[in-house]
Design an enzyme around this catalytic site. Structure first.
Site, PDB file in Angstrom:
ATOM      1  N   ARG A 119      26.244  10.783  28.232  1.00 47.15           N
ATOM      2  CA  ARG A 119      25.429   9.593  27.933  1.00 47.15           C
ATOM      3  C   ARG A 119      26.312   8.350  27.859  1.00 47.15           C
ATOM      4  O   ARG A 119      27.023   8.138  26.876  1.00 47.15           O
ATOM      5  CB  ARG A 119      24.662   9.767  26.620  1.00 47.15           C
ATOM      6  CG  ARG A 119      23.872   8.522  26.241  1.00 47.15           C
ATOM      7  CD  ARG A 119      22.739   8.802  25.266  1.00 47.15           C
ATOM      8  NE  ARG A 119      23.169   9.005  23.883  1.00 47.15           N
ATOM      9  CZ  ARG A 119      22.311   9.112  22.852  1.00 47.15           C
ATOM     10  NH1 ARG A 119      21.007   9.025  23.050  1.00 47.15           N
ATOM     11  NH2 ARG A 119      22.767   9.311  21.630  1.00 47.15           N
ATOM     12  N   ASP A 169      23.519   8.421  12.683  1.00 45.02           N
ATOM     13  CA  ASP A 169      24.242   7.795  13.786  1.00 45.02           C
ATOM     14  C   ASP A 169      23.713   6.369  13.953  1.00 45.02           C
ATOM     15  O   ASP A 169      22.942   5.884  13.115  1.00 45.02           O
ATOM     16  CB  ASP A 169      24.159   8.638  15.064  1.00 45.02           C
ATOM     17  CG  ASP A 169      22.755   8.718  15.641  1.00 45.02           C
ATOM     18  OD1 ASP A 169      21.865   7.996  15.158  1.00 45.02           O
ATOM     19  OD2 ASP A 169      22.557   9.500  16.584  1.00 45.02           O
TER      20      ASP A 169
HETATM   21  C1  LIG Z   1      19.728   9.670  17.305  1.00 48.43           C
HETATM   22  C2  LIG Z   1      20.603  10.400  18.248  1.00 48.43           C
HETATM   23  O1  LIG Z   1      21.024   9.838  19.197  1.00 48.43           O
HETATM   24  S1  LIG Z   1      21.019  11.990  17.941  1.00 48.43           S
HETATM   25  C3  LIG Z   1      22.366  12.258  19.032  1.00 48.43           C
HETATM   26  C4  LIG Z   1      23.584  11.579  18.594  1.00 48.43           C
HETATM   27  N1  LIG Z   1      24.112  12.142  17.354  1.00 48.43           N
HETATM   28  C5  LIG Z   1      24.966  13.166  17.390  1.00 48.43           C
HETATM   29  O2  LIG Z   1      25.348  13.593  18.453  1.00 48.43           O
HETATM   30  C6  LIG Z   1      25.449  13.748  16.093  1.00 48.43           C
HETATM   31  C7  LIG Z   1      26.012  15.124  16.344  1.00 48.43           C
HETATM   32  N2  LIG Z   1      26.500  15.774  15.134  1.00 48.43           N
HETATM   33  C8  LIG Z   1      27.680  15.485  14.591  1.00 48.43           C
HETATM   34  O3  LIG Z   1      28.399  14.623  15.042  1.00 48.43           O
HETATM   35  C9  LIG Z   1      28.113  16.339  13.432  1.00 48.43           C
HETATM   36  O4  LIG Z   1      27.340  17.493  13.319  1.00 48.43           O
HETATM   37  C10 LIG Z   1      28.063  15.632  12.057  1.00 48.43           C
HETATM   38  C11 LIG Z   1      28.997  14.431  12.079  1.00 48.43           C
HETATM   39  C12 LIG Z   1      26.670  15.198  11.710  1.00 48.43           C
HETATM   40  C13 LIG Z   1      28.572  16.631  11.002  1.00 48.43           C
HETATM   41  O5  LIG Z   1      29.828  17.088  11.429  1.00 48.43           O
HETATM   42  P1  LIG Z   1      30.823  17.856  10.469  1.00 48.43           P
HETATM   43  O6  LIG Z   1      30.901  17.131   9.166  1.00 48.43           O
HETATM   44  O7  LIG Z   1      32.082  18.091  11.212  1.00 48.43           O
HETATM   45  O8  LIG Z   1      30.052  19.208  10.238  1.00 48.43           O
HETATM   46  P2  LIG Z   1      30.636  20.571   9.721  1.00 48.43           P
HETATM   47  O9  LIG Z   1      31.783  20.365   8.792  1.00 48.43           O
HETATM   48  O10 LIG Z   1      29.487  21.360   9.212  1.00 48.43           O
HETATM   49  O11 LIG Z   1      31.180  21.243  11.060  1.00 48.43           O
HETATM   50  C14 LIG Z   1      31.427  22.637  11.136  1.00 48.43           C
HETATM   51  C15 LIG Z   1      31.942  22.953  12.514  1.00 48.43           C
HETATM   52  O12 LIG Z   1      30.934  22.614  13.461  1.00 48.43           O
HETATM   53  C16 LIG Z   1      31.452  21.720  14.426  1.00 48.43           C
HETATM   54  N3  LIG Z   1      30.404  20.765  14.800  1.00 48.43           N
HETATM   55  C17 LIG Z   1      29.584  20.044  13.996  1.00 48.43           C
HETATM   56  N4  LIG Z   1      28.739  19.313  14.719  1.00 48.43           N
HETATM   57  C18 LIG Z   1      29.031  19.563  16.009  1.00 48.43           C
HETATM   58  C19 LIG Z   1      28.489  19.109  17.225  1.00 48.43           C
HETATM   59  N5  LIG Z   1      27.464  18.253  17.252  1.00 48.43           N
HETATM   60  N6  LIG Z   1      29.007  19.572  18.367  1.00 48.43           N
HETATM   61  C20 LIG Z   1      30.019  20.462  18.337  1.00 48.43           C
HETATM   62  N7  LIG Z   1      30.577  20.932  17.213  1.00 48.43           N
HETATM   63  C21 LIG Z   1      30.078  20.484  16.060  1.00 48.43           C
HETATM   64  C22 LIG Z   1      32.605  21.019  13.766  1.00 48.43           C
HETATM   65  O13 LIG Z   1      33.497  20.558  14.741  1.00 48.43           O
HETATM   66  C23 LIG Z   1      33.158  22.125  12.902  1.00 48.43           C
HETATM   67  O14 LIG Z   1      33.965  22.948  13.712  1.00 48.43           O
HETATM   68  P3  LIG Z   1      35.162  23.871  13.118  1.00 48.43           P
HETATM   69  O15 LIG Z   1      34.511  24.879  12.216  1.00 48.43           O
HETATM   70  O16 LIG Z   1      35.774  24.481  14.325  1.00 48.43           O
HETATM   71  O17 LIG Z   1      36.081  22.964  12.375  1.00 48.43           O
HETATM   72  O1  LIG Z   2      19.044   8.982  21.079  1.00 50.74           O
HETATM   73  C1  LIG Z   2      18.219   9.517  20.404  1.00 50.74           C
HETATM   74  C2  LIG Z   2      17.473   8.862  19.375  1.00 50.74           C
HETATM   75  O2  LIG Z   2      16.686   9.528  18.695  1.00 50.74           O
HETATM   76  O3  LIG Z   2      17.688   7.655  19.220  1.00 50.74           O
HETATM   77 MG   LIG Z   3      19.062   6.818  20.690  1.00 51.03          MG
END
Ligand SMILES: CC(=O)SCCNC(=O)CCNC(=O)[C@H](O)C(C)(C)COP(=O)(O)OP(=O)(O)OC[C@H]1O[C@@H](n2cnc3c(N)ncnc32)[C@H](O)[C@@H]1OP(=O)(O)O
Ligand SMILES: O=CC(=O)O
Ligand SMILES: [Mg+2]
Length: 525
Positions: free
Chosen positions: A159, A439
């Site tokens: 994205r 986010d």
């Molecule tokens: C409105 C929108 O646009 S939604 C789309 C955009 N938003 C996103 O992409 C958010 C995606 N999610 C994240 O970034 C994360 O899950 C967070 C920041 C919310 C939380 O992350 P953390 O605090 O690291 O979570 P947590 O401590 O539970 O992580 C545990 C494990 O899962 C992994 N993990 C957590 N989230 C993700 C993810 N989205 N992708 C891959 N791995 C992940 C961490 O790297 C960690 O790995 P490890 O055990 O090897 O160290």
């Molecule tokens: O990108 C996704 C959203 O919900 O905003």
């Molecule tokens: Mg969005």
């Protein structure tokens, strides 16, 4: 024309910012930068019309496209089954590996909502993706844990940033270039051929489109880019996020403009709520209740997702659902179960309504979403499910959600908004706050609500108090103090809370509504 790199340039970054890659991105900017500017001006013109009372509606000039009998081009094999998609910031190398290994069908590495667009994140994101596509990516954590790819990994759909953003660290004749063209251009230049060799393709998620003309610009970019690199036309496949209220009135038109290059629409619910508030902020009858009360079952959200599924399936495109904000809660099994139940209910609603897949924010949620979609959707997708009986009108899309505005809701918006902006200023664009994923899109809702509640005559708490600048400022100070208590003085002082709260306060108390919080924020990155 003079290309100048204003950001740091180490040997690893030089592998991405090669002279040929820079020439390609500059050509995109030269060719499409002026149209982008015109389209951004059209957004402002459209806002002025809405403010003057011309509410969004289906366009009369494109009625023939809506009633016409056409379909999008064939969706490639590796995008046929997209039941669970995971997202995460592209710049986080460990997360990229974890996401690809998560068991999700698709991984969307994000340069938009989940990414704080520092120069480091933007270029590191490109390095991570190049290495992932070459299958050479690895990572060793500070604790010594080694990460590498499994044999089977998710399909990548990157994205790029939205049309509103610029990349100031790359300038053409002294002007920053479009961040969309920067992110798209570098990813495409370095990876398109390798992706095709891998049996996949250059796939993209397109964020925050407000009209089919913006889709047309993307399509023009794709036609040019494929031609310039000698890649077959139609290799690029995109999924467009329907995440603006104006976009939902032009779903057919967006599919049509991109018909050779589109595989799906996606319901980006968080930006959609933000856009609804933003675009209709000056309407006397439009005011939203507490953020927690605006959900996918609110009538206007339900209407939009059903219209998206109906429109996509009619055109043989997929329709992907959105992101539940819950993430796993460690050390509290009861709270965790409740969170997982909420995600389950959200995915069940999506699968039952006819979505062809959904988003999760965390690897721990992949099994939850997979289980629901495996049960409801035994086939790779349910594109064949036509929602012929569904009738969605402009009034349905615009229906104002009801419910109270509370002091708790106001405090939450202020507290979450500041904590998010603070993290973003430190280069972290996705953060867990109160056990929810936050986010840029979710934070936008918080600051837009406070802005509207202050200005709107109906911005009144359920106890009868009007939301005012004074009340906001009092709550801001109290919430900052609460954050300081929770973080501890030392950590708090090391953070960027002063800047974050002044940015948040300016955005909410200024009479002008800032279009995106990332625009004033970017000057500090
Ligand atoms: C409105 C929108 O646009 S939604 C789309 C955009 N938003 C996103 O992409 C958010 C995606 N999610 C994240 O970034 C994360 O899950 C967070 C920041 C919310 C939380 O992350 P953390 O605090 O690291 O979570 P947590 O401590 O539970 O992580 C545990 C494990 O899962 C992994 N993990 C957590 N989230 C993700 C993810 N989205 N992708 C891959 N791995 C992940 C961490 O790297 C960690 O790995 P490890 O055990 O090897 O160290
Ligand atoms: O990108 C996704 C959203 O919900 O905003
Ligand atoms: Mg969005």
């Amino acid at each position: 024309m003079r290309i100048e790199i204003k950001g740091k340039l180490n040997p690893a970054f030089q592998e991405i910012l090669t002279p040929d890659a820079l020439e390609f991105v500059s050509a995109l900017q030269r060719k499409f930068g002026p149209v982008r500017k015109e389209l951004l001006q059209k957004r402002a013109d459209r806002q002025a019309k809405i403010d003057a009372g011309e509410l969004p509606d289906f366009l009369p000039e494109t009625a023939a496209i809506r009633s016409g009998n056409w379909k999008v081009a064939k969706v490639p094999q590796d995008l046929q089954d997209r039941r669970v998609e995971i997202t995460g910031p592209a710049g986080d190398r460990k997360m990229v590996i974890n996401a690809l290994n998560s068991g999700a069908k698709v991984f969307m590495p994000d340069f938009e909502d989940a990414n704080s667009p520092t120069w480091e994140n933007s270029v590191q994101g490109q390095i991570n993706l190049r290495d992932a596509i070459l299958r050479s990516i690895d990572f060793v954590s500070p604790e010594g844990k080694t990460y590498k790819l499994n044999d089977e990994v998710a399909v990548l759909i990157a994205r790029p940033r939205g049309w509103h953003l610029e990349e100031k660290h790359l300038q053409l004749d002294g002007q920053p270039i479009s961040a969309s063209l920067f992110d798209f251009g570098l990813y495409f230049f370095h990876n398109a051929k390798q992706l095709l060799r891998n049996g996949s393709g250059p796939y993209f998620y397109l964020p925050k489109l407000e009209s089919h003309l913006e889709a047309r610009l993307w399509n023009d970019v794709f036609v040019y880019a494929q031609q310039a690199l000698g890649i077959p036309q139609g290799s690029i496949k995109v999924t467009v996020l329907i995440e603006t209220i104006l976009g939902s009135f032009e779903m057919d038109e967006i599919l049509y403009e991109l018909r050779e290059h589109i595989a799906a629409l996606n319901c980006g619910r968080w930006d959609y709520i933000f856009s609804y508030i933003k675009k209709l902020r000056n309407q006397p009858d439009v005011i939203l209740p507490d953020r927690g009360l605006v959900t996918m079952t609110s009538p206007f959200m339900k209407a939009y997702s059903l219209l998206a599924i109906q429109t996509c399936h009619k055109r043989a495109a997929h329709c992907i659902g959105g992101m539940a904000a819950q993430i796993p809660i460690k050390n509290n099994p009861a709270a965790n179960e409740e969170a997982m139940n909420k995600v389950h209910a959200d995915k069940l609603r999506e699968a039952t309504n006819g979505h062809d897949g959904t988003w999760v924010a965390h690897p721990g949620l992949v099994p939850v979403a997979l289980k629901v979609f495996n049960e409801i959707m035994p086939e790779p997708n349910q594109v064949g499910k036509q929602l012929d009986d569904v009738v969605i009108t402009a009034a349905n899309l615009l229906e104002v959600p009801t419910g109270p505005i509370t002091e708790t809701g106001l405090r939450l918006n202020v507290s979450v908004g500041i904590q998010y902006v603070e993290a973003w200023l430190r280069g972290n664009g996705a953060v867990p706050i109160n056990n929810l994923m936050e986010d840029a899109a979710t934070a936008e809702i918080s600051r837009a609500q406070v802005w509207q509640w202050i200005r709107h005559p109906k911005g009144v708490l359920e106890d009868g108090r009007k939301v005012t600048v004074e009340l906001f400022e009092q709550i801001l100070q109290e919430e900052l103090e609460n954050i300081k208590q929770a973080w501890g003085e030392e950590a708090f002082n090391k953070g960027k809370f002063e800047l974050a709260s002044s940015l948040f306060a300016k955005m909410t108390t200024d009479s002008e509504f800032v279009d995106f919080l990332t625009l004033p924020g970017y000057q500090y990155l």
